[in-house]
Design a protein around this motif. Structure first.
Motif, mmCIF file in Angstrom:
data_model
loop_
_atom_site.group_PDB
_atom_site.id
_atom_site.type_symbol
_atom_site.label_atom_id
_atom_site.label_comp_id
_atom_site.label_asym_id
_atom_site.label_seq_id
_atom_site.Cartn_x
_atom_site.Cartn_y
_atom_site.Cartn_z
ATOM 1 N N ASP A 33 -20.009 23.493 20.909
ATOM 2 C CA ASP A 33 -19.115 24.476 21.521
ATOM 3 C C ASP A 33 -18.115 23.788 22.447
ATOM 4 N N GLY A 59 -20.383 29.311 19.266
ATOM 5 C CA GLY A 59 -20.570 29.319 17.823
ATOM 6 C C GLY A 59 -19.246 29.474 17.102
ATOM 7 N N SER A 60 -19.142 30.504 16.260
ATOM 8 C CA SER A 60 -17.920 30.735 15.495
ATOM 9 C C SER A 60 -16.966 31.699 16.187
ATOM 10 N N SER A 61 -17.282 32.088 17.420
ATOM 11 C CA SER A 61 -16.435 33.013 18.169
ATOM 12 C C SER A 61 -15.712 32.280 19.288
ATOM 13 N N LEU A 84 -12.154 34.463 15.244
ATOM 14 C CA LEU A 84 -13.247 33.982 14.406
ATOM 15 C C LEU A 84 -12.841 32.620 13.873
ATOM 16 N N LEU A 85 -13.671 31.607 14.134
ATOM 17 C CA LEU A 85 -13.319 30.240 13.780
ATOM 18 C C LEU A 85 -13.886 29.851 12.416
ATOM 19 N N VAL A 86 -13.108 29.081 11.679
ATOM 20 C CA VAL A 86 -13.545 28.516 10.404
ATOM 21 C C VAL A 86 -13.210 27.023 10.416
ATOM 22 N N ASN A 87 -13.760 26.281 9.461
ATOM 23 C CA ASN A 87 -13.518 24.830 9.384
ATOM 24 C C ASN A 87 -13.873 24.123 10.686
ATOM 25 N N ALA A 88 -14.924 24.625 11.329
ATOM 26 C CA ALA A 88 -15.293 24.079 12.638
ATOM 27 C C ALA A 88 -15.764 22.633 12.565
ATOM 28 N N ASP A 89 -16.128 22.162 11.366
ATOM 29 C CA ASP A 89 -16.605 20.790 11.224
ATOM 30 C C ASP A 89 -15.484 19.801 10.953
#
Length: 250
Positions: A33, A59-61, A84-89
């Motif tokens: 995070d 997390g994804s928020s 909302l998050l994507v591709n966090a890696d």
């Protein structure tokens, strides 16, 4: 010490050791995070150059709140994003262009002050207007100023406009507008020509990712375009060091 006592002592010792080991390990979720919060605060700060910015990620928020953002040349007092998050890696070494793929969906809020709209038109004789002054009301706005245009000849007219702000596909627009010259309502052809020079007042293209807004609320001082973003609790928070960035850019 009996057998039961020995078993209790062994169990208690194992439990204490386990707690100590766990407490000494880094919190992987919190580290993730923190990394994402730092990434977002840097990308949003680089894009919008706000007066202040704070980002919280859990997390994804993610939730971001900025003050003093400039969109389409106009200062926005407050900008909020619930994303909302994507591709966090894939956050390493990314630039501002990556924001569009990092933020999969977001609800936003913009607070636009009457004084900031007037400050824009006071210092910019663009879009054909000069001395343009807005007065916000709960029902919409009134604007008074001088409009200059060339149609075979150059003409300047002092006009008054009554209307409201509306959310359109291209941005925040002046809508349902009636224009008056010397207290005489002008025909739609002239009204549409004048509006084509000022709309959209704020363009969505100024924001490099999808943001949802649902309605506009107005009072005597401000207009609030909102999609009802919600704050994120827990996680990690990063703050934009605006003063440090200014020093770096010198």
């Amino acid at each position: 010490m009996g057998r039961i006592g020995e078993m209790f002592l062994v169990t208690a010792t194992v439990f204490i050791i386990a707690v100590c080991l766990i407490s000494g390990l880094p919190d992987i979720a919190d580290s993730s995070d923190r990394k994402m919060a730092d990434t977002l605060v840097n990308l949003l700060g680089e894009k919008f150059s706000p007066e202040s910015l704070e980002v919280t990620v859990n997390g994804s928020s993610a939730y971001a709140e900025m003050r003093g953002v400039v969109l389409s040349g106009i200062r926005i007092d407050t900008m909020k994003l619930d994303a909302l998050l994507v591709n966090a890696d894939q956050v390493e070494g990314k630039d501002v262009k990556f924001l569009a793929s990092l933020i999969g969906y977001s609800k936003g809020e913009l607070i636009l002050l009457e004084r900031d709209v007037n400050a824009y038109f006071d210092s910019n004789d663009t879009r054909g207007f000069s001395n343009l002054v807005f007065n916000f009301t709960p029902d919409g706005f009134r604007a008074d100023g001088i409009f200059t245009a060339s149609m075979l000849i150059t003409f300047r007219i002092r006009l008054a406009a009554l209307g409201r702000l509306a959310l359109k596909s291209d941005g925040v627009n002046l809508d349902d507008v009636s224009i008056y010259v010397e207290n005489v309502k002008q025909p739609s052809a002239l009204t549409n020509h004048i509006l084509s020079r000022v709309n959209p007042l704020i363009e969505w293209d100024s924001i490099p990712f999808k943001v949802t807004f649902k309605e506009i609320r107005m009072d005597e001082d401000s207009a609030v375009m909102t999609g009802y973003p919600e704050r994120v609790t827990g996680g990690a928070t990063s703050v934009w060091a605006a003063e440090k960035q200014e020093e770096t850019s010198k």
